[in-house]
Design an enzyme around this catalytic site. Sequence first.
Site, PDB file in Angstrom:
ATOM      1  N   ASN A 105     -13.058   2.750  -5.881  1.00  0.00           N
ATOM      2  CA  ASN A 105     -11.660   3.186  -5.911  1.00  0.00           C
ATOM      3  C   ASN A 105     -11.240   3.756  -4.562  1.00  0.00           C
ATOM      4  OD1 ASN A 105     -11.808   2.485  -8.590  1.00  0.00           O
ATOM      5  ND2 ASN A 105     -12.073   4.584  -9.328  1.00  0.00           N
ATOM      6  N   ASP A 141      -8.506   5.695  -4.487  1.00  0.00           N
ATOM      7  CA  ASP A 141      -7.748   6.927  -4.763  1.00  0.00           C
ATOM      8  C   ASP A 141      -8.626   8.147  -4.440  1.00  0.00           C
ATOM      9  OD1 ASP A 141      -8.494   6.092  -8.122  1.00  0.00           O
ATOM     10  OD2 ASP A 141      -9.285   7.883  -7.137  1.00  0.00           O
ATOM     11  N   ASN A 188     -17.761   1.787 -20.251  1.00  0.00           N
ATOM     12  CA  ASN A 188     -16.567   0.992 -19.979  1.00  0.00           C
ATOM     13  C   ASN A 188     -15.740   0.849 -21.250  1.00  0.00           C
ATOM     14  OD1 ASN A 188     -15.484  -0.355 -17.585  1.00  0.00           O
ATOM     15  ND2 ASN A 188     -15.546  -2.214 -18.830  1.00  0.00           N
ATOM     16  N   HIS A 234     -14.894   0.860  -0.690  1.00  0.00           N
ATOM     17  CA  HIS A 234     -13.717   0.014  -0.409  1.00  0.00           C
ATOM     18  C   HIS A 234     -12.662   0.768   0.383  1.00  0.00           C
ATOM     19  CE1 HIS A 234     -14.714  -2.874  -3.989  1.00  0.00           C
ATOM     20  NE2 HIS A 234     -15.509  -3.034  -2.958  1.00  0.00           N
ATOM     21  N   GLU A 246     -14.681  -1.945 -22.406  1.00  0.00           N
ATOM     22  CA  GLU A 246     -15.289  -3.072 -23.143  1.00  0.00           C
ATOM     23  C   GLU A 246     -16.373  -3.660 -22.253  1.00  0.00           C
ATOM     24  OE1 GLU A 246     -11.602  -4.193 -22.527  1.00  0.00           O
ATOM     25  OE2 GLU A 246     -12.271  -4.752 -20.536  1.00  0.00           O
ATOM     26  N   TYR A 255       0.828  -1.224   0.000  1.00  0.00           N
ATOM     27  CA  TYR A 255       0.000   0.000   0.000  1.00  0.00           C
ATOM     28  C   TYR A 255       0.858   1.267   0.000  1.00  0.00           C
ATOM     29  CZ  TYR A 255      -4.125  -2.834   0.281  1.00  0.00           C
ATOM     30  OH  TYR A 255      -5.124  -3.734  -0.039  1.00  0.00           O
ATOM     31  N   THR A 291     -15.693  -0.427 -14.481  1.00  0.00           N
ATOM     32  CA  THR A 291     -15.558  -1.563 -13.569  1.00  0.00           C
ATOM     33  C   THR A 291     -15.868  -2.851 -14.324  1.00  0.00           C
ATOM     34  OG1 THR A 291     -16.228  -2.500 -11.428  1.00  0.00           O
ATOM     35  CG2 THR A 291     -17.923  -1.305 -12.670  1.00  0.00           C
ATOM     36  N   SER A 292     -15.156  -3.924 -13.933  1.00  0.00           N
ATOM     37  CA  SER A 292     -15.218  -5.171 -14.717  1.00  0.00           C
ATOM     38  C   SER A 292     -16.350  -6.089 -14.294  1.00  0.00           C
ATOM     39  CB  SER A 292     -13.889  -5.936 -14.561  1.00  0.00           C
ATOM     40  OG  SER A 292     -13.722  -6.286 -13.179  1.00  0.00           O
ATOM     41  N   CYS A 325      -7.038   2.420  13.040  1.00  0.00           N
ATOM     42  CA  CYS A 325      -6.387   1.708  14.146  1.00  0.00           C
ATOM     43  C   CYS A 325      -7.208   0.483  14.536  1.00  0.00           C
ATOM     44  CB  CYS A 325      -6.260   2.659  15.346  1.00  0.00           C
ATOM     45  SG  CYS A 325      -5.523   1.868  16.794  1.00  0.00           S
TER      46      CYS A 325
HETATM   47  N1  APR Z   1     -11.827   3.813 -19.714  1.00  0.00           N
HETATM   48  C1  APR Z   1     -12.906   3.068 -19.370  1.00  0.00           C
HETATM   49  N2  APR Z   1     -12.825   1.816 -18.829  1.00  0.00           N
HETATM   50  C2  APR Z   1     -11.577   1.324 -18.643  1.00  0.00           C
HETATM   51  C3  APR Z   1     -10.411   2.035 -18.986  1.00  0.00           C
HETATM   52  C4  APR Z   1     -10.576   3.325 -19.545  1.00  0.00           C
HETATM   53  N3  APR Z   1      -9.514   4.077 -19.903  1.00  0.00           N
HETATM   54  N4  APR Z   1      -9.329   1.250 -18.697  1.00  0.00           N
HETATM   55  C5  APR Z   1      -9.810   0.094 -18.178  1.00  0.00           C
HETATM   56  N5  APR Z   1     -11.165   0.146 -18.156  1.00  0.00           N
HETATM   57  C6  APR Z   1     -12.087  -0.893 -17.682  1.00  0.00           C
HETATM   58  C7  APR Z   1     -11.636  -2.311 -17.969  1.00  0.00           C
HETATM   59  O1  APR Z   1     -12.147  -2.738 -19.221  1.00  0.00           O
HETATM   60  C8  APR Z   1     -12.268  -3.091 -16.809  1.00  0.00           C
HETATM   61  O2  APR Z   1     -13.552  -3.568 -17.170  1.00  0.00           O
HETATM   62  O3  APR Z   1     -12.140  -0.786 -16.273  1.00  0.00           O
HETATM   63  C9  APR Z   1     -12.396  -2.055 -15.695  1.00  0.00           C
HETATM   64  C10 APR Z   1     -11.408  -2.278 -14.568  1.00  0.00           C
HETATM   65  O4  APR Z   1     -11.699  -3.521 -13.992  1.00  0.00           O
HETATM   66  P1  APR Z   1     -10.860  -4.003 -12.715  1.00  0.00           P
HETATM   67  O5  APR Z   1      -9.412  -3.853 -12.982  1.00  0.00           O
HETATM   68  O6  APR Z   1     -11.409  -5.337 -12.340  1.00  0.00           O
HETATM   69  O7  APR Z   1     -11.205  -2.943 -11.580  1.00  0.00           O
HETATM   70  P2  APR Z   1     -12.537  -2.840 -10.734  1.00  0.00           P
HETATM   71  O8  APR Z   1     -13.711  -3.338 -11.502  1.00  0.00           O
HETATM   72  O9  APR Z   1     -12.601  -1.456 -10.202  1.00  0.00           O
HETATM   73  O10 APR Z   1     -12.247  -3.843  -9.511  1.00  0.00           O
HETATM   74  C11 APR Z   1     -13.214  -3.889  -8.489  1.00  0.00           C
HETATM   75  O11 APR Z   1     -11.774  -5.384  -7.259  1.00  0.00           O
HETATM   76  O12 APR Z   1      -9.673  -5.940  -6.556  1.00  0.00           O
HETATM   77  C12 APR Z   1     -10.847  -5.355  -6.156  1.00  0.00           C
HETATM   78  O13 APR Z   1     -11.089  -3.736  -4.465  1.00  0.00           O
HETATM   79  C13 APR Z   1     -10.635  -3.913  -5.771  1.00  0.00           C
HETATM   80  O14 APR Z   1     -12.136  -2.049  -6.093  1.00  0.00           O
HETATM   81  C14 APR Z   1     -11.524  -3.152  -6.746  1.00  0.00           C
HETATM   82  C15 APR Z   1     -12.533  -4.190  -7.184  1.00  0.00           C
END
Ligand code: APR
Length: 240
Positions: free
Chosen positions: A97, A99, A208, A114, A210, A59, A182-183, A122
Amino acid sequence: MIEISKDTPIVILTGAGISQESGLATFRGEGGLWKGIRVEEVASPVAFENQPDVVHSFYNKRKEKLLAPSVQPNDAHFAIKRLQDEWPGGVTLVTQNVDDLHERGGSTDIIHMHGELLKGRCTNCADVFPWEGDMDVHSECPKCHSTGTVRVHVVWFGEMPLMMPEIEDALLKCGLFISIGTSGNVYPAAGFVQVVIQNPASQTVELNLEPSLNAHQFTHGIYGPATKIVPEFVDNLLSR
Ligand code: APR
């Protein structure tokens, strides 16, 4: 396209994809944070118990990256702030996120389900406090002054996300659910669309790069880089 009246409440959910063009790695894409890392070794209570130094180091590195001058909010963050400011029906912003780019993009009332990378917690007194520097096993809690009990204020695998009652309430009341970057891999966030579609009058859209794993559950899907499609989508909504 989305047809809704301006008094419709909106819920936005964001994931790592909205911060990707700001220079922060996503988790599962190309060069993702979880590539080559076993998440249970750096992002779980057991890992913190058994190897706190490894967890702190993981972290600390992410914090250092987030605080790099090159990492700034992008046009997708600014577009969401504009929608929050101008949409009469109200916008609830939920992010997975950790951030602070939504904050730096001007958004307010952000639900960090999250947790937040730039805060500590603490395990002795449960206080939550700002903590931008490195953290280690000697870090002292600013409130109870115990050491070895300070951890990053991030929700780990196996822990409950934060503010779930408030999130569920907003999902049940909203008329438009917008999922950005988000995926659809991680629950409960990936299940939010299913809560919203219980109201047949609601509409749901994913923005997204994709189609996500649960793209088929959305009434609409718009695909491309967030810095392009999110401002366009917001302009379209506001120009009604
Ligand atoms: N613009 C739009 N979408 C994007 C871009 C972009 N420039 N770049 C990547 N993506 C999409 C990807 O296609 C994917 O579907 O963002 C998504 C990111 O997916 P993950 O990496 O799985 O992130 P996320 O969905 O936020 O993960 C959820 O998983 O590990 C845990 O706590 C962590 O909060 C996180 C949670």
